[in-house]
Motif scaffolding. Structure first.
Motif, PDB file in Angstrom:
ATOM      1  N   LYS A  13      -3.034  16.544 -27.641  1.00  0.00           N
ATOM      2  CA  LYS A  13      -1.617  16.903 -27.759  1.00  0.00           C
ATOM      3  C   LYS A  13      -0.780  15.784 -28.356  1.00  0.00           C
ATOM      4  N   THR A  14      -1.310  14.575 -28.377  1.00  0.00           N
ATOM      5  CA  THR A  14      -0.547  13.442 -28.894  1.00  0.00           C
ATOM      6  C   THR A  14      -0.809  13.181 -30.375  1.00  0.00           C
ATOM      7  N   ARG A  15      -1.745  13.909 -30.968  1.00  0.00           N
ATOM      8  CA  ARG A  15      -2.058  13.710 -32.383  1.00  0.00           C
ATOM      9  C   ARG A  15      -1.239  14.665 -33.238  1.00  0.00           C
ATOM     10  N   ARG A  16      -1.124  14.328 -34.503  1.00  0.00           N
ATOM     11  CA  ARG A  16      -0.382  15.153 -35.449  1.00  0.00           C
ATOM     12  C   ARG A  16      -1.339  16.118 -36.139  1.00  0.00           C
ATOM     13  N   TYR A  17      -0.888  17.365 -36.290  1.00  0.00           N
ATOM     14  CA  TYR A  17      -1.705  18.379 -36.957  1.00  0.00           C
ATOM     15  C   TYR A  17      -0.851  19.172 -37.941  1.00  0.00           C
ATOM     16  N   LEU A  18      -1.440  19.528 -39.052  1.00  0.00           N
ATOM     17  CA  LEU A  18      -0.888  20.584 -39.885  1.00  0.00           C
ATOM     18  C   LEU A  18      -1.318  21.910 -39.254  1.00  0.00           C
ATOM     19  N   VAL A  19      -0.482  22.933 -39.375  1.00  0.00           N
ATOM     20  CA  VAL A  19      -0.840  24.263 -38.877  1.00  0.00           C
ATOM     21  C   VAL A  19      -0.590  25.273 -39.991  1.00  0.00           C
ATOM     22  N   GLY A  20      -1.643  25.949 -40.430  1.00  0.00           N
ATOM     23  CA  GLY A  20      -1.494  26.968 -41.466  1.00  0.00           C
ATOM     24  C   GLY A  20      -0.890  28.227 -40.863  1.00  0.00           C
ATOM     25  N   VAL A  21       0.297  28.602 -41.333  1.00  0.00           N
ATOM     26  CA  VAL A  21       0.988  29.774 -40.792  1.00  0.00           C
ATOM     27  C   VAL A  21       1.384  30.699 -41.942  1.00  0.00           C
ATOM     28  N   SER A  22       0.863  31.912 -41.920  1.00  0.00           N
ATOM     29  CA  SER A  22       1.186  32.900 -42.947  1.00  0.00           C
ATOM     30  C   SER A  22       2.392  33.741 -42.569  1.00  0.00           C
ATOM     31  N   GLY A  23       2.668  33.793 -41.265  1.00  0.00           N
ATOM     32  CA  GLY A  23       3.697  34.688 -40.743  1.00  0.00           C
ATOM     33  C   GLY A  23       3.091  35.905 -40.065  1.00  0.00           C
ATOM     34  N   GLY A  24       1.773  36.100 -40.218  1.00  0.00           N
ATOM     35  CA  GLY A  24       1.078  37.204 -39.577  1.00  0.00           C
ATOM     36  C   GLY A  24       0.834  36.939 -38.106  1.00  0.00           C
ATOM     37  N   ARG A  25       0.335  37.955 -37.407  1.00  0.00           N
ATOM     38  CA  ARG A  25       0.211  37.865 -35.953  1.00  0.00           C
ATOM     39  C   ARG A  25      -0.729  36.738 -35.505  1.00  0.00           C
ATOM     40  N   ASP A  26      -1.817  36.518 -36.222  1.00  0.00           N
ATOM     41  CA  ASP A  26      -2.803  35.536 -35.781  1.00  0.00           C
ATOM     42  C   ASP A  26      -2.230  34.124 -35.791  1.00  0.00           C
ATOM     43  N   SER A  27      -1.623  33.740 -36.910  1.00  0.00           N
ATOM     44  CA  SER A  27      -1.087  32.379 -37.010  1.00  0.00           C
ATOM     45  C   SER A  27       0.160  32.201 -36.149  1.00  0.00           C
ATOM     46  N   VAL A  28       0.965  33.261 -35.990  1.00  0.00           N
ATOM     47  CA  VAL A  28       2.120  33.203 -35.092  1.00  0.00           C
ATOM     48  C   VAL A  28       1.647  32.987 -33.656  1.00  0.00           C
ATOM     49  N   CYS A  29       0.578  33.677 -33.281  1.00  0.00           N
ATOM     50  CA  CYS A  29      -0.006  33.519 -31.944  1.00  0.00           C
ATOM     51  C   CYS A  29      -0.491  32.088 -31.745  1.00  0.00           C
ATOM     52  N   LEU A  30      -1.239  31.554 -32.714  1.00  0.00           N
ATOM     53  CA  LEU A  30      -1.762  30.194 -32.603  1.00  0.00           C
ATOM     54  C   LEU A  30      -0.627  29.193 -32.442  1.00  0.00           C
ATOM     55  N   LEU A  31       0.397  29.319 -33.271  1.00  0.00           N
ATOM     56  CA  LEU A  31       1.501  28.367 -33.212  1.00  0.00           C
ATOM     57  C   LEU A  31       2.187  28.413 -31.847  1.00  0.00           C
ATOM     58  N   ASP A  32       2.383  29.598 -31.307  1.00  0.00           N
ATOM     59  CA  ASP A  32       3.038  29.727 -30.006  1.00  0.00           C
ATOM     60  C   ASP A  32       2.179  29.129 -28.893  1.00  0.00           C
ATOM     61  N   ILE A  33       0.884  29.359 -28.962  1.00  0.00           N
ATOM     62  CA  ILE A  33      -0.019  28.774 -27.961  1.00  0.00           C
ATOM     63  C   ILE A  33       0.070  27.251 -27.994  1.00  0.00           C
ATOM     64  N   LEU A  34       0.103  26.683 -29.192  1.00  0.00           N
ATOM     65  CA  LEU A  34       0.195  25.227 -29.332  1.00  0.00           C
ATOM     66  C   LEU A  34       1.487  24.692 -28.714  1.00  0.00           C
ATOM     67  N   ILE A  35       2.592  25.364 -29.026  1.00  0.00           N
ATOM     68  CA  ILE A  35       3.885  24.924 -28.508  1.00  0.00           C
ATOM     69  C   ILE A  35       3.924  25.013 -26.988  1.00  0.00           C
ATOM     70  N   ARG A  36       3.469  26.148 -26.435  1.00  0.00           N
ATOM     71  CA  ARG A  36       3.479  26.327 -24.982  1.00  0.00           C
ATOM     72  C   ARG A  36       2.529  25.362 -24.278  1.00  0.00           C
ATOM     73  N   SER A  37       1.534  24.857 -25.034  1.00  0.00           N
ATOM     74  CA  SER A  37       0.562  23.938 -24.441  1.00  0.00           C
ATOM     75  C   SER A  37       1.005  22.482 -24.548  1.00  0.00           C
ATOM     76  N   GLY A  38       2.151  22.245 -25.194  1.00  0.00           N
ATOM     77  CA  GLY A  38       2.686  20.890 -25.236  1.00  0.00           C
ATOM     78  C   GLY A  38       2.412  20.114 -26.497  1.00  0.00           C
ATOM     79  N   PHE A  39       1.918  20.789 -27.541  1.00  0.00           N
ATOM     80  CA  PHE A  39       1.716  20.115 -28.824  1.00  0.00           C
ATOM     81  C   PHE A  39       3.074  20.017 -29.533  1.00  0.00           C
ATOM     82  N   LYS A  40       3.478  18.815 -29.895  1.00  0.00           N
ATOM     83  CA  LYS A  40       4.788  18.617 -30.504  1.00  0.00           C
ATOM     84  C   LYS A  40       4.710  18.067 -31.929  1.00  0.00           C
TER      85      LYS A  40
END
Length: 321
Positions: A13-40
């Motif tokens: 959670k302390t490392r920096r990551y790029l996140v590929g987001v198309s706007g579709g359900r899969d990438s939106v889901c991944l991004l939300d999981i990351l945020i809720r898990s404390g990735f900043k």
């Protein structure tokens, strides 16, 4: 409450990551999981392939607003995928993938962040394995995608690779997440869509059970076998490689069995970033070994060429106008 945070095991959670987001359900889901898990320390990256007109522009706008809502940096690009595919003599799907990774690679270097998270999931894996099977792939292709792999200067992570689409749908619904629906997913002009919409749903009726878990298990076994074979090829490749980046003719010719010889050629083509090279292309290069009856030059995808000369095989890159 559905909890998919276990899929992030091993990620810091302390490392920096790029996140590929198309706007579709899969990438939106991944991004939300990351945020809720404390990735900043996340940077949202988005590619407009110019394949869907205004809808594609809408995806970019939506994704930018999504990144803003999470207070994340946002990077995007627009690419003429069809023109690139035509100029490089590639399929549109392959061209789009190449352009995406090229953009990801550039941003990784600029932002000094060599790690990217992508939202491929278990259903994508089953589709990929089926498509590779029908292309005649070997163990590497039948192993499908890896949860962690290196592509150029990027380390690619696919944390949702063991998560089914139904679980993603449930997560989206539970958290009331908005996403962009890609109408092209229903277009049966594309082979992957036909596999997704027709072939995979028919499997339970054919087999009397849902075989998708078994397909994932078979893919895992293939990945393990492929990893062992790659260790063997590593040693062969180091011995066969010339200082100029070619392959010593005699070392290739003496490699046995033929399967290892083919893998050696495929490694060489891959290391030189020759696109879309598989069994057929490796076999084509191996015809150069027949000095009396074989050709002195063979054509490869992307306007690359392989030749033999002075005891070595070497590659000619495409001419740049």
């Amino acid at each position: 409450m559905l909890d998919l945070t276990s899929c992030l095991e091993g990620l810091s959670k302390t490392r920096r990551y790029l996140v590929g987001v198309s706007g579709g359900r899969d990438s939106v889901c991944l991004l939300d999981i990351l945020i809720r898990s404390g990735f900043k320390k996340l940077v949202v990256v988005h590619v407009n392939h110019r394949l869907r007109g205004r809808a594609a522009s809408g995806d970019a706008t939506f994704t930018k607003r999504l990144a803003d809502s999470y207070h994340l940096d946002f990077e995007k690009t627009e690419v003429d995928t069809k023109a690139y595919a035509k100029s490089m003599k590639l399929s549109v799907e392959t061209a789009a993938r190449n352009l995406r990774y090229e953009f990801f690679s550039v941003k990784a270097k600029k932002l000094r962040c060599s790690r990217i998270l992508l939202a491929h999931h278990a259903d994508d894996q089953v589709e990929t394995v089926f498509m590779n099977l029908c292309r005649g792939s070997g163990t590497a292709g039948l192993g499908g995608m890896k949860t962690e792999t290196t592509i150029g200067n990027l380390t690619v992570y696919r944390p949702l690779l063991n998560v089914w689409r139904t679980e993603i749908d449930a997560y989206i619904s539970e958290h009331g997440l908005k996403f962009r629906e890609d109408a092209s997913n229903a277009n049966d002009e594309h082979v992957r869509n036909r596999v997704r919409n027709e072939l995979i749903p028919a499997l339970p009726k054919v087999f009397g059970r849902d075989p998708r878990e078994a397909i994932l298990r078979a893919a895992q076994l293939c990945r393990e076998d492929a990893a062992f074979l790659e260790m063997v090829v590593d040693g062969l490749y180091k011995v066969a490689l010339t200082k100029s980046g070619g392959l010593r003719f005699a070392k290739v010719e003496s490699t046995e069995p033929s399967g290892l010889k083919r893998r050696l050629i495929q490694r060489w083509l891959s290391e030189n970033e020759v696109p879309d090279c598989g069994f057929a292309e490796a076999e084509r290069v191996l015809t150069l070994m027949d000095i009396e009856n074989g050709p002195a030059k063979v054509n490869l995808p992307g306007d690359w060429h392989a030749r033999r000369r002075a005891g070595s095989l070497f590659l000619e890159p495409p001419a740049r106008g």
